[in-house]
Design an enzyme around this catalytic site. Sequence first.
Site, PDB file in Angstrom:
ATOM      1  NE  ARG A 120       0.419   1.298   3.359  1.00  0.00           N
ATOM      2  CZ  ARG A 120       1.035   2.421   3.679  1.00  0.00           C
ATOM      3  NH1 ARG A 120       2.841   1.275   3.882  1.00  0.00           N
ATOM      4  NH2 ARG A 120       1.226   3.415   4.049  1.00  0.00           N
ATOM      5  N   GLY A 121      -0.146   2.056  -0.464  1.00  0.00           N
ATOM      6  CA  GLY A 121       0.608   4.154  -0.441  1.00  0.00           C
ATOM      7  C   GLY A 121       0.910   4.072  -1.720  1.00  0.00           C
ATOM      8  CB  ALA A 122       0.026   6.781  -4.311  1.00  0.00           C
TER       9      ALA A 122
ATOM     10  NE  ARG B  66      -6.353   1.210  -1.598  1.00  0.00           N
ATOM     11  CZ  ARG B  66      -5.055   0.998  -0.404  1.00  0.00           C
ATOM     12  NH1 ARG B  66      -3.899   1.173  -0.056  1.00  0.00           N
ATOM     13  NH2 ARG B  66      -6.171   2.143   0.644  1.00  0.00           N
TER      14      ARG B  66
ATOM     15  CD  GLN C  53      -3.217   2.739   6.804  1.00  0.00           C
ATOM     16  OE1 GLN C  53      -3.723   3.119   8.029  1.00  0.00           O
ATOM     17  NE2 GLN C  53      -3.280   2.465   6.220  1.00  0.00           N
TER      18      GLN C  53
ATOM     19  CG  ASP D 169      -3.120   7.794  -1.355  1.00  0.00           C
ATOM     20  OD1 ASP D 169      -2.896   8.542  -0.367  1.00  0.00           O
ATOM     21  OD2 ASP D 169      -2.656   6.612  -1.545  1.00  0.00           O
TER      22      ASP D 169
ATOM     23  CG  ASN E 121      -2.287  11.504   2.609  1.00  0.00           C
ATOM     24  OD1 ASN E 121      -1.541  10.833   1.925  1.00  0.00           O
ATOM     25  ND2 ASN E 121      -2.003  11.599   3.673  1.00  0.00           N
ATOM     26  CE  LYS E 122      -4.943   5.405   4.546  1.00  0.00           C
ATOM     27  NZ  LYS E 122      -5.978   4.550   4.050  1.00  0.00           N
TER      28      LYS E 122
HETATM   29  O1  MRU Z   1      -4.317   3.640   2.521  1.00  0.00           O
HETATM   30  P1  MRU Z   1      -2.739   3.873   2.149  1.00  0.00           P
HETATM   31  O2  MRU Z   1      -2.509   3.095   2.973  1.00  0.00           O
HETATM   32  O3  MRU Z   1      -2.495   3.419   0.947  1.00  0.00           O
HETATM   33  O4  MRU Z   1      -2.586   4.900   2.240  1.00  0.00           O
HETATM   34  C1  MRU Z   1      -1.602   5.930   1.739  1.00  0.00           C
HETATM   35  C2  MRU Z   1      -1.348   6.748   2.634  1.00  0.00           C
HETATM   36  O5  MRU Z   1      -2.211   7.897   2.271  1.00  0.00           O
HETATM   37  C3  MRU Z   1       0.289   7.550   2.337  1.00  0.00           C
HETATM   38  O6  MRU Z   1      -0.314   8.473   2.541  1.00  0.00           O
HETATM   39  C4  MRU Z   1       0.236   8.407   0.685  1.00  0.00           C
HETATM   40  O7  MRU Z   1      -0.445   6.779   0.053  1.00  0.00           O
HETATM   41  C5  MRU Z   1       1.490   8.957   0.614  1.00  0.00           C
HETATM   42  S1  MRU Z   1       2.645   8.070   0.590  1.00  0.00           S
HETATM   43  C6  MRU Z   1       4.529   7.661  -0.101  1.00  0.00           C
END
Ligand code: MRU
Length: 345
Positions: free
Chosen positions: A47-49, A90, A195, A236, A246-247
């Site tokens: 996970r993470g963009a 996603r 996370q 994201d 973002n999250k």
């Molecule tokens: O749902 P996730 O864990 O994929 O969400 C991740 C985030 O929101 C991060 O802050 C975002 O992807 C930036 S990470 C470099």
Amino acid sequence: MTEPRTVWWEDGRVRMIDQTRLPAVEVILQFGTVDEVAEAIESMRVRGAPAIGVTAALGLALAAQAAASKPAAAFRAHLAAAAERLRRTRPTAVNLFWSIDRLLLLAEAEPDPARAAARLIAEAQAMVEEDVQINRAMGRHGAALLPERGGVLTHCNTGSLATVGYGTALGVVRAAVASGKTLHVYVDETRPRLQGMKLTAWELLRDGIPATVITDNMAGWVMRQGRVQAVIVGADRIAANGDTANKIGTYSVAVLARAHQIPFYVAAPLSTIDYSLADGDSIPIEERAAEEITHVGGQQLAPEGVTVYNPAFDVTPASLITAIITERGVAQPPSPASLARLIND
Ligand code: MRU
């Protein structure tokens, strides 16, 4: 390989750390099909963009490898179906779509399936290394913005695990610490998937960077106590005007930062900026299963049948963001003009 990676290509397969098992155990998964890779993205094993983007590219490389000996039309159909499967995983992180399009464009330019497959595999592998270089560049641009000493609050995980290595917002923190700054990181636990507590705290402990985990609802009080001199988060998807998805919970942190006159920074690669969207209103926001809220550690805590709303992301308006840090420089303040300059200069 010079330093640990979150996801990589090895012996014709995609390998990754299973992030759903951290911090308890470090399990390395390996996948040979695009369906397995898509499932790993959906279930947030990765996970993470930026990590999602690179993983999708590696998944498409697997599909190309599997179809390399097919006739051209069948090869193209196979690739298109694999791209479709990955696109459905996603919706919010634009890096996913960006990297799929990048590989499909390459495939279009090479009519021979075997040669196209080889190019896709090489390109996906190049994207693995490129991601780390981009993050290090972001670190160099962003480190100067953080205070010489003090508290930095972050939300979710934006470190090595959210990328291939080093991280976006956490990469900036790493670069600032490496440059001699004395920082203490306040880590929002980040309900519901945690996370921050599970992944960011794990990374910072391993790096020996001082860190304190707080629950999300403590952020305002911790700021009020004067413990936080800057906030830095990842993204994201960033619209052309700087509105940033973002999250979930990021928007609340931004409002709190403004109320306490604390600078609020976003660090993200250019591949996270969606210049096709004028503002954040049209960013698609993923909604995830109710169980992520109602259950904790596999145990149901909410009453059976209760209604749940579980948006995985929120949008912070550009007006609350002090600056957006990218590998090409800093947009400060973020605006259509300052963000356009990053790709035009
Ligand atoms: O749902 P996730 O864990 O994929 O969400 C991740 C985030 O929101 C991060 O802050 C975002 O992807 C930036 S990470 C470099």
